[in-house]
Motif scaffolding. Structure first.
Motif, PDB file in Angstrom:
ATOM      1  N   GLY A 193      -4.935   9.872   0.613  1.00 18.73           N
ATOM      2  CA  GLY A 193      -5.496  10.341   0.611  1.00 18.73           C
ATOM      3  C   GLY A 193      -6.473   9.354  -0.086  1.00 18.73           C
ATOM      4  N   GLY A 194      -7.060  10.296  -1.402  1.00 19.89           N
ATOM      5  CA  GLY A 194      -8.091   9.882  -2.773  1.00 19.89           C
ATOM      6  C   GLY A 194      -7.181   8.298  -3.041  1.00 19.89           C
ATOM      7  N   GLU A 195      -6.166   8.423  -3.265  1.00 20.32           N
ATOM      8  CA  GLU A 195      -4.851   7.101  -3.386  1.00 20.32           C
ATOM      9  C   GLU A 195      -5.541   5.437  -2.737  1.00 20.32           C
ATOM     10  N   ILE A 196      -6.459   5.421  -1.727  1.00 18.64           N
ATOM     11  CA  ILE A 196      -6.354   4.521  -0.673  1.00 18.64           C
ATOM     12  C   ILE A 196      -8.266   3.551  -1.723  1.00 18.64           C
ATOM     13  N   PHE A 197      -8.535   4.173  -2.996  1.00 25.50           N
ATOM     14  CA  PHE A 197      -9.537   3.769  -3.994  1.00 25.50           C
ATOM     15  C   PHE A 197      -8.740   2.703  -4.543  1.00 25.50           C
ATOM     16  N   GLY A 218     -13.050   8.894 -14.383  1.00 23.79           N
ATOM     17  CA  GLY A 218     -11.234   9.998 -15.024  1.00 23.79           C
ATOM     18  C   GLY A 218     -11.001  11.075 -14.283  1.00 23.79           C
ATOM     19  N   THR A 219     -10.326  11.864 -15.068  1.00 30.85           N
ATOM     20  CA  THR A 219      -9.956  12.409 -13.605  1.00 30.85           C
ATOM     21  C   THR A 219     -10.332  13.202 -12.902  1.00 30.85           C
ATOM     22  N   THR A 220     -11.652  14.486 -13.214  1.00 29.26           N
ATOM     23  CA  THR A 220     -12.445  14.857 -12.390  1.00 29.26           C
ATOM     24  C   THR A 220     -12.585  14.378 -11.341  1.00 29.26           C
ATOM     25  N   ALA A 221     -13.107  13.309 -11.156  1.00 29.72           N
ATOM     26  CA  ALA A 221     -14.041  12.182 -10.486  1.00 29.72           C
ATOM     27  C   ALA A 221     -13.009  12.156  -9.285  1.00 29.72           C
ATOM     28  N   ARG A 222     -11.180  11.484  -9.893  1.00 31.67           N
ATOM     29  CA  ARG A 222     -10.310  10.927  -8.685  1.00 31.67           C
ATOM     30  C   ARG A 222     -10.089  12.611  -7.868  1.00 31.67           C
ATOM     31  N   GLN A 223      -9.971  13.694  -9.101  1.00 30.77           N
ATOM     32  CA  GLN A 223      -9.867  15.598  -8.212  1.00 30.77           C
ATOM     33  C   GLN A 223     -10.816  15.317  -7.174  1.00 30.77           C
ATOM     34  N   ILE A 245       0.810  -1.029  -0.037  1.00 32.23           N
ATOM     35  CA  ILE A 245      -0.095   0.069   0.136  1.00 32.23           C
ATOM     36  C   ILE A 245       0.636   1.005   0.147  1.00 32.23           C
ATOM     37  N   PRO A 246       0.436   2.642  -0.279  1.00 32.62           N
ATOM     38  CA  PRO A 246       0.911   3.753  -0.039  1.00 32.62           C
ATOM     39  C   PRO A 246       1.581   3.868   1.173  1.00 32.62           C
ATOM     40  N   ASP A 247       2.547   4.784   1.130  1.00 33.37           N
ATOM     41  CA  ASP A 247       3.124   4.990   2.835  1.00 33.37           C
ATOM     42  C   ASP A 247       2.257   6.482   2.175  1.00 33.37           C
ATOM     43  N   PHE A 248       1.761   6.271   4.228  1.00 29.30           N
ATOM     44  CA  PHE A 248       1.126   7.555   4.610  1.00 29.30           C
ATOM     45  C   PHE A 248       1.401   7.393   6.331  1.00 29.30           C
ATOM     46  N   THR A 249       1.304   8.901   7.175  1.00 27.28           N
ATOM     47  CA  THR A 249       2.140   9.189   8.491  1.00 27.28           C
ATOM     48  C   THR A 249       0.397   9.676   8.988  1.00 27.28           C
ATOM     49  N   PRO A 250       0.783   9.393  10.700  1.00 27.26           N
ATOM     50  CA  PRO A 250      -0.278   9.804  12.135  1.00 27.26           C
ATOM     51  C   PRO A 250      -0.903  10.955  11.408  1.00 27.26           C
ATOM     52  N   GLY A 251       0.260  12.273  10.878  1.00 28.84           N
ATOM     53  CA  GLY A 251       0.338  13.481  10.891  1.00 28.84           C
ATOM     54  C   GLY A 251      -0.658  13.885   9.401  1.00 28.84           C
ATOM     55  N   LYS A 252       0.103  12.656   8.683  1.00 25.72           N
ATOM     56  CA  LYS A 252      -0.330  12.925   6.476  1.00 25.72           C
ATOM     57  C   LYS A 252      -1.562  11.332   6.302  1.00 25.72           C
ATOM     58  N   PRO A 253      -2.305  11.422   6.603  1.00 28.35           N
ATOM     59  CA  PRO A 253      -2.902  10.450   6.483  1.00 28.35           C
ATOM     60  C   PRO A 253      -3.529   9.571   4.238  1.00 28.35           C
TER      61      PRO A 253
END
Length: 449
Positions: free
Chosen positions: A220-224, A258-263, A210-218
């Motif tokens: 984001g959208g890449e969770i999906f 699409g890109t707009t949906a992800r953004q 999975i992507p890296d993340f931290t407690p201070g920076k959970p």
């Protein structure tokens, strides 16, 4: 906010035009809404919260297996008194393991005979939910000996003298604790007698990347991006899990459109989901006198937020009937705790913590935000039921927190604080009595003097 409004306008335009294909509108991609259902902001937030609880467990598995190299089916015996890690519990001898089995094999957990002190072997699933606690209270007819860990619905060969424990999947986390009491050396001896008998040939999947993340920076959208894989990686026994999985799939389909949906999804997560989550994590649960507590720990029902927050702030929390934790971040006036001040926690004679547990209790002081013990000349990091504290004349008990020892109090009742720095307290109660579990008893307020 401006970008969010623009995104909403693009989506609204798309709906009105009923586009059948993706087209370009300036630098934005217009979504094909004839086949895509647009989730609400709340659905995006709920889907993120639900997945984040599982991501936190996967992250820890990756750290333990790929970074710390602890391996599966190998017990790590943590040294007692060690304060070199986050949120240490200095009242028990701890051990832990990632246990992995498969449909053809059972792993045997060997639990020593322990009398006269609290112990438990806590088993947790891949969502941070407690499967069971092995101890004399929950298994009175088989409190020690062999325990065969078997995936539910399978039938591997197990010893005839083993108690069978069904697991929801092939991987679990085990944490065991033995009360130090007044004989730490004996506790360590018992700690080392917890062992695993592991057959050859077990098939073990590597931790999901999975992507890296931290407690201070959970995350984001890449969770999906890997939502389907994450959901499929471990069964969730939460009653409304099927409903939550449907919402996750709805958001995932939209994200892939699409890109707009992800953004837009990413903007909702960063502007709403993450800030709201971090705010909730700071003031979570029932609060009283500077203390806060969650009665949902270990078994979360349908509370996806409670599960995610507890996995975030205290992964592997036990069920409250075994260990309930009260966290102190403020004084009774809701001001953050500061090591330059003097505080008193005064338990009335009829409300002493000793009378509220069947095992033991402790209070430990930690630095913030990293939750490590605060060094001091006494090497004293907490107080507990065997600290030799002196009672007040009226039968009450005072624990005094201050950077230097105040006058007219016994040294045993003093807990040193870090001058000029913030700190936090954790009040642990093992095998608490019904008044504690029902919310009728709280630790005495943290009063600034």
């Amino acid at each position: 906010m401006k970008n969010t409004i623009i995104a909403l306008l693009v989506i609204s335009t798309c709906i009105a035009c009923n586009q059948s294909t993706q087209t370009r509108a300036g630098n934005s991609t217009v979504i094909d809404t004839s086949t895509t259902t647009i989730p609400t902001d709340q659905e995006i937030i709920d889907a993120w919260t639900y997945l984040y609880g599982r991501y936190l467990v996967i992250q820890q598995e990756n750290i333990d297996i790929n970074k710390e190299k602890v391996g599966y089916n190998k017990i790590k015996y943590n040294p007692i008194g060690s304060a070199a890690f986050v949120n240490p519990n200095l009242d028990v001898a701890c051990l832990e393991a990632w246990i992995a089995t498969d449909s053809s094999h059972a792993v045997i957990l060997n639990v020593p005979r322990i009398t006269g002190r609290y112990y438990t072997a806590q088993l947790l699933d891949g969502w941070g939910e407690v499967i069971t606690n092995i101890n004399e209270h929950n298994y009175p007819k088989h409190p020690y000996g062999k325990f065969a860990l078997v995936i539910k619905g399978t039938n591997p060969s197990i010893p005839s003298d083993a108690a069978c424990i069904n697991l929801p999947a092939g991987k679990i986390k085990m944490l065991a604790r033995v009360e130090l009491k007044d004989s730490p050396a004996k506790a360590v001896k018992l700690q080392k007698q917890f062992t695993l008998t592991v057959p050859e040939g077990i098939r073990i999947d590597s931790p999901l990347a999975i992507p890296d993340f931290t407690p201070g920076k959970p995350i984001g959208g890449e969770i999906f991006d890997k939502a389907d894989m994450v959901i499929a990686s471990y069964p969730d026994l939460m009653p409304k899990a099927p409903q939550m999985k449907d919402i996750v799939r709805k958001v995932t389909v939209y994200a892939n459109s699409g890109t707009t949906a992800r953004q837009y999804i990413d903007s909702v997560i960063k502007a709403k989901a993450i800030p709201e989550f971090l705010a909730d994590a700071k003031g979570f649960g029932t609060q009283n006198g500077g203390w806060s507590v969650s009665y949902a720990a270990g078994h979360f029902g349908n509370d996806i937020l409670a599960r995610a927050i507890i996995n975030y702030g205290g992964l592997w929390a036990n069920e409250i009937k075994e260990a309930i934790y009260f966290v102190g971040l403020t004084d009774s006036n809701k001001e953050l705790l500061n090591g330059s001040n003097v505080y008193e926690i005064k338990f009335p004679a009829m409300q002493l913590p000793d009378s509220m547990v069947n095992a033991f209790w402790s209070v430990t002081l930690y630095s913030t935000p990293d939750y490590r013990v605060v060094d001091n000349s006494l090497k004293r990091y907490g107080r507990n039921n065997i600290s030799g504290m002196k009672m007040n004349a009226d039968g009450s008990l005072s624990i005094v927190l201050a950077p230097t020892m105040p006058k007219n109090i016994p040294q045993a009742n003093w807990l040193p604080t870090p001058m000029g720095k913030g700190f936090a307290l954790t009040f642990r109660m093992y095998a608490a009595k019904p008044d504690v579990l029902s919310g009728n008893w709280f630790p005495a307020p943290i009063e600034k003097k």
